[in-house]
Design a protein around this motif. Structure first.
Motif, PDB file in Angstrom:
ATOM      1  N   VAL A   1      -3.196  12.531 -14.304  1.00  0.00           N
ATOM      2  CA  VAL A   1      -1.802  12.201 -14.626  1.00  0.00           C
ATOM      3  C   VAL A   1      -1.107  11.570 -13.428  1.00  0.00           C
ATOM      4  O   VAL A   1      -0.367  10.588 -13.555  1.00  0.00           O
ATOM      5  CB  VAL A   1      -1.039  13.463 -15.078  1.00  0.00           C
ATOM      6  N   PHE A   2      -1.361  12.139 -12.231  1.00  0.00           N
ATOM      7  CA  PHE A   2      -0.678  11.665 -11.029  1.00  0.00           C
ATOM      8  C   PHE A   2      -1.642  10.847 -10.190  1.00  0.00           C
ATOM      9  O   PHE A   2      -2.555  11.390  -9.558  1.00  0.00           O
ATOM     10  CB  PHE A   2      -0.115  12.848 -10.247  1.00  0.00           C
ATOM     11  N   GLN A   3      -1.448   9.546 -10.209  1.00  0.00           N
ATOM     12  CA  GLN A   3      -2.274   8.639  -9.447  1.00  0.00           C
ATOM     13  C   GLN A   3      -1.431   7.431  -9.044  1.00  0.00           C
ATOM     14  O   GLN A   3      -0.398   7.143  -9.666  1.00  0.00           O
ATOM     15  CB  GLN A   3      -3.501   8.205 -10.240  1.00  0.00           C
ATOM     16  N   PRO A   4      -1.836   6.740  -7.983  1.00  0.00           N
ATOM     17  CA  PRO A   4      -1.008   5.628  -7.484  1.00  0.00           C
ATOM     18  C   PRO A   4      -0.847   4.516  -8.509  1.00  0.00           C
ATOM     19  O   PRO A   4      -1.809   4.096  -9.154  1.00  0.00           O
ATOM     20  CB  PRO A   4      -1.796   5.148  -6.256  1.00  0.00           C
ATOM     21  N   LEU A   5       0.387   4.063  -8.652  1.00  0.00           N
ATOM     22  CA  LEU A   5       0.712   2.897  -9.457  1.00  0.00           C
ATOM     23  C   LEU A   5       1.182   1.790  -8.529  1.00  0.00           C
ATOM     24  O   LEU A   5       1.627   2.057  -7.409  1.00  0.00           O
ATOM     25  CB  LEU A   5       1.814   3.229 -10.472  1.00  0.00           C
TER      26      LEU A   5
ATOM     27  N   LEU B   1       6.852  11.103 -14.028  1.00  0.00           N
ATOM     28  CA  LEU B   1       7.136  11.244 -12.607  1.00  0.00           C
ATOM     29  C   LEU B   1       6.217  10.398 -11.728  1.00  0.00           C
ATOM     30  O   LEU B   1       6.555  10.086 -10.592  1.00  0.00           O
ATOM     31  CB  LEU B   1       7.033  12.710 -12.190  1.00  0.00           C
ATOM     32  N   SER B   2       5.060  10.015 -12.251  1.00  0.00           N
ATOM     33  CA  SER B   2       4.159   9.162 -11.469  1.00  0.00           C
ATOM     34  C   SER B   2       4.856   7.875 -11.048  1.00  0.00           C
ATOM     35  O   SER B   2       4.662   7.384  -9.928  1.00  0.00           O
ATOM     36  CB  SER B   2       2.896   8.836 -12.271  1.00  0.00           C
ATOM     37  N   ALA B   3       5.673   7.325 -11.929  1.00  0.00           N
ATOM     38  CA  ALA B   3       6.398   6.097 -11.603  1.00  0.00           C
ATOM     39  C   ALA B   3       7.418   6.350 -10.505  1.00  0.00           C
ATOM     40  O   ALA B   3       7.626   5.510  -9.622  1.00  0.00           O
ATOM     41  CB  ALA B   3       7.076   5.533 -12.847  1.00  0.00           C
ATOM     42  N   VAL B   4       8.068   7.520 -10.540  1.00  0.00           N
ATOM     43  CA  VAL B   4       9.055   7.859  -9.510  1.00  0.00           C
ATOM     44  C   VAL B   4       8.384   7.995  -8.153  1.00  0.00           C
ATOM     45  O   VAL B   4       8.825   7.417  -7.150  1.00  0.00           O
ATOM     46  CB  VAL B   4       9.798   9.159  -9.873  1.00  0.00           C
ATOM     47  N   TYR B   5       7.297   8.772  -8.105  1.00  0.00           N
ATOM     48  CA  TYR B   5       6.583   8.953  -6.838  1.00  0.00           C
ATOM     49  C   TYR B   5       6.018   7.631  -6.322  1.00  0.00           C
ATOM     50  O   TYR B   5       6.107   7.326  -5.135  1.00  0.00           O
ATOM     51  CB  TYR B   5       5.441   9.952  -7.010  1.00  0.00           C
ATOM     52  N   SER B   6       5.422   6.857  -7.217  1.00  0.00           N
ATOM     53  CA  SER B   6       4.789   5.603  -6.801  1.00  0.00           C
ATOM     54  C   SER B   6       5.809   4.570  -6.335  1.00  0.00           C
ATOM     55  O   SER B   6       5.517   3.739  -5.468  1.00  0.00           O
ATOM     56  CB  SER B   6       3.957   5.030  -7.951  1.00  0.00           C
ATOM     57  N   ALA B   7       7.012   4.622  -6.897  1.00  0.00           N
ATOM     58  CA  ALA B   7       8.056   3.682  -6.498  1.00  0.00           C
ATOM     59  C   ALA B   7       8.575   3.966  -5.102  1.00  0.00           C
ATOM     60  O   ALA B   7       9.025   3.063  -4.394  1.00  0.00           O
ATOM     61  CB  ALA B   7       9.209   3.732  -7.505  1.00  0.00           C
ATOM     62  N   ALA B   8       8.522   5.216  -4.684  1.00  0.00           N
ATOM     63  CA  ALA B   8       9.125   5.633  -3.418  1.00  0.00           C
ATOM     64  C   ALA B   8       8.183   5.428  -2.238  1.00  0.00           C
ATOM     65  O   ALA B   8       6.961   5.475  -2.371  1.00  0.00           O
ATOM     66  CB  ALA B   8       9.539   7.099  -3.505  1.00  0.00           C
ATOM     67  N   ASP B   9       8.778   5.248  -1.082  1.00  0.00           N
ATOM     68  CA  ASP B   9       8.014   5.212   0.164  1.00  0.00           C
ATOM     69  C   ASP B   9       7.791   6.616   0.701  1.00  0.00           C
ATOM     70  O   ASP B   9       6.870   6.844   1.496  1.00  0.00           O
ATOM     71  CB  ASP B   9       8.756   4.372   1.205  1.00  0.00           C
ATOM     72  N   ALA B  10       8.639   7.568   0.287  1.00  0.00           N
ATOM     73  CA  ALA B  10       8.481   8.962   0.696  1.00  0.00           C
ATOM     74  C   ALA B  10       9.236   9.853  -0.278  1.00  0.00           C
ATOM     75  O   ALA B  10      10.275   9.456  -0.822  1.00  0.00           O
ATOM     76  CB  ALA B  10       8.995   9.191   2.114  1.00  0.00           C
TER      77      ALA B  10
END
Length: 439
Positions: free
Chosen positions: A227-231, A317-326
């Motif tokens: 589910v959680f992987q880099p986009l 949430l994967s999109a949120v995490y991947s969009a952020a630098d931290a």
């Protein structure tokens, strides 16, 4: 309540005649917790569901879930958010696992001490039907020490079934500050065949309140690496309607004071005036502090740089995490913060409070940075340093891959085998239980 542990002989359930010699069948687990997703609150306690799914995917287990919800009379708007409880279905199937949602009474303000007994009393008739209609569970798997774990201890004692209680955070870090709940938690631990802590720091605190150290096993939460992987970062930002260029940090969690979103907004204001004039912040989550946080952003002159996303589906949430630098997690209390591993699994390093289990998660520069103190100034300094020299996304992802659910599922399988007296089930086809539970 007495504080002595029951004799070991009482903790091992006798096999029914039909089960003797049938030791190759799947081991039956009954999960008991108010921390479990449902059709109305699909992300509530999703980490409990994920652990159970990992165990079943391992093979050799079957499961069913009793996830009680507070009783409310109707879905009428006058009940506000509490009306959602009335809309929760009595029965549902999630990922092939039968889940039952019996109701229990809640007495606001005055009911904290009575909560475990009210819960156990309301659920006992359904548990009796569970045994009568079968098949009986081999082990009861309860989550959250109070009130769930105490109620489960009362029920397990009556059912003569071994009980495992998992402590997860505030049930140990906060609730034992009250004398009677603390005594009940210690009593329940004495009734349990085993206790589980999601991090070593939590285990240490459990020992400090009087739970035997030898009874506690540390089994951390994992992360769903599928589910959680880099986009693609630019694509993830477009999906959130964010500008593709410029640095971006994220803060994820319920909008309550202890999550520290206000500190992240204050740090943003300092960073914009200093080394990161184009920095932006996204906040994912909903809660009672939203209006106050929005007002804070306006007062500090950074409202245009803060985007409130509201409640984001877990898989989104994967999109949120991947969009952020931290990712910044400025919590004052956390047992084992799942958002940290979720962010790392998406290749995004973290800046996190140095509390409880977090130092057990953030152990290398590839993972991110631990705050020297929980303050806006420390957050600003750590964010500036991390964004100036970020670890490679592939290194952050590789670090997160060490925290799959596999190790936890294997440890849980061995623990359930030991307390139930059944051999460790061999890997095979997962199964679910068709047993029926009254509501």
């Amino acid at each position: 309540m007495p504080s002595t542990r029951r004799p070991a002989a009482e903790k091992t359930p006798a096999l029914r005649p039909a089960e003797r010699g049938d030791r190759a069948r799947p081991l039956r687990v009954l999960v008991f917790s108010t921390l479990y997703p449902n059709a109305i609150h699909p992300h509530h306690g999703v980490f409990v569901e994920n652990r159970l799914r990992a165990l079943i995917d391992r093979g050799g287990f079957e499961a069913q879930v009793i996830a009680p919800v507070p009783w409310f009379p109707s879905t009428h708007p006058r009940w506000g958010a509490y009306a959602d409880y009335a809309a929760v279905p009595r029965r549902e199937v999630r990922h092939g696992i039968p889940v039952f949602h019996p109701r229990y009474p809640v007495l606001p303000k005055i009911g904290m001490t009575l909560a475990p007994l009210l819960m156990a009393g309301a659920l006992w008739p359904g548990m009796e039907r569970l045994l009568a209609e079968g098949p009986a569970p081999d082990v009861i798997d309860a989550h959250y020490a109070y009130p769930d774990g105490v109620a489960a201890a009362v029920l397990a004692r009556r059912l003569n079934k071994p009980l495992v209680i998992t402590a997860r955070g505030t049930d140990i870090s906060v609730i034992p500050q009250y004398r009677l709940p603390r005594r009940m938690i210690v009593w329940a631990a004495g009734q349990a065949a085993a206790m589980v802590a999601v991090c070593k720091a939590l285990k240490d605190e459990m020992v400090a309140i009087g739970i035997a150290e030898g009874a506690i096993t540390v089994l951390r939460n994992g992360v769903d690496l599928g589910v959680f992987q880099p986009l693609d970062r630019a694509q993830a930002r477009r999906s959130l309607d964010l500008a593709e260029e410029g640095p971006l940090i994220a803060s994820v969690g319920h909008l309550i004071e202890r999550k520290g979103h206000h500190l992240v907004i204050e740090a943003l204001a300092a960073l914009i005036k200093g080394p990161l004039p184009t920095l932006r912040l996204v906040i994912a989550g909903e809660g009672p502090e939203r209006d106050r946080l929005e007002d804070l952003a306006k007062d500090l002159g950074v409202a245009a740089r803060v985007r409130f996303l509201g409640r984001v589906p877990h898989e989104g949430l994967s999109a949120v995490y991947s969009a952020a630098d931290a990712l910044v997690l400025a919590s004052s209390r956390e047992g084992w913060a799942n958002v940290l591993l979720e962010s790392m699994a998406c290749g995004t390093p973290v800046v996190a409070s140095n509390i409880w289990g977090t130092p057990e998660v953030v152990t290398t520069p590839a993972a991110g940075v631990l705050l020297k103190e929980r303050s806006a100034e420390a957050i600003a300094q750590s964010v500036a340093g991390l964004l100036a020299a970020p670890p490679p996304r592939v290194a952050t992802r590789a670090y997160a891959e060490r925290f799959s659910w596999d190790e936890t599922a294997s440890g849980l399988a061995a623990l359930f085998s030991r307390v139930s007296g059944r051999p460790v089930p061999v890997s095979g086809q997962p199964a679910v239980s068709p047993a029926r539970v009254g509501s």
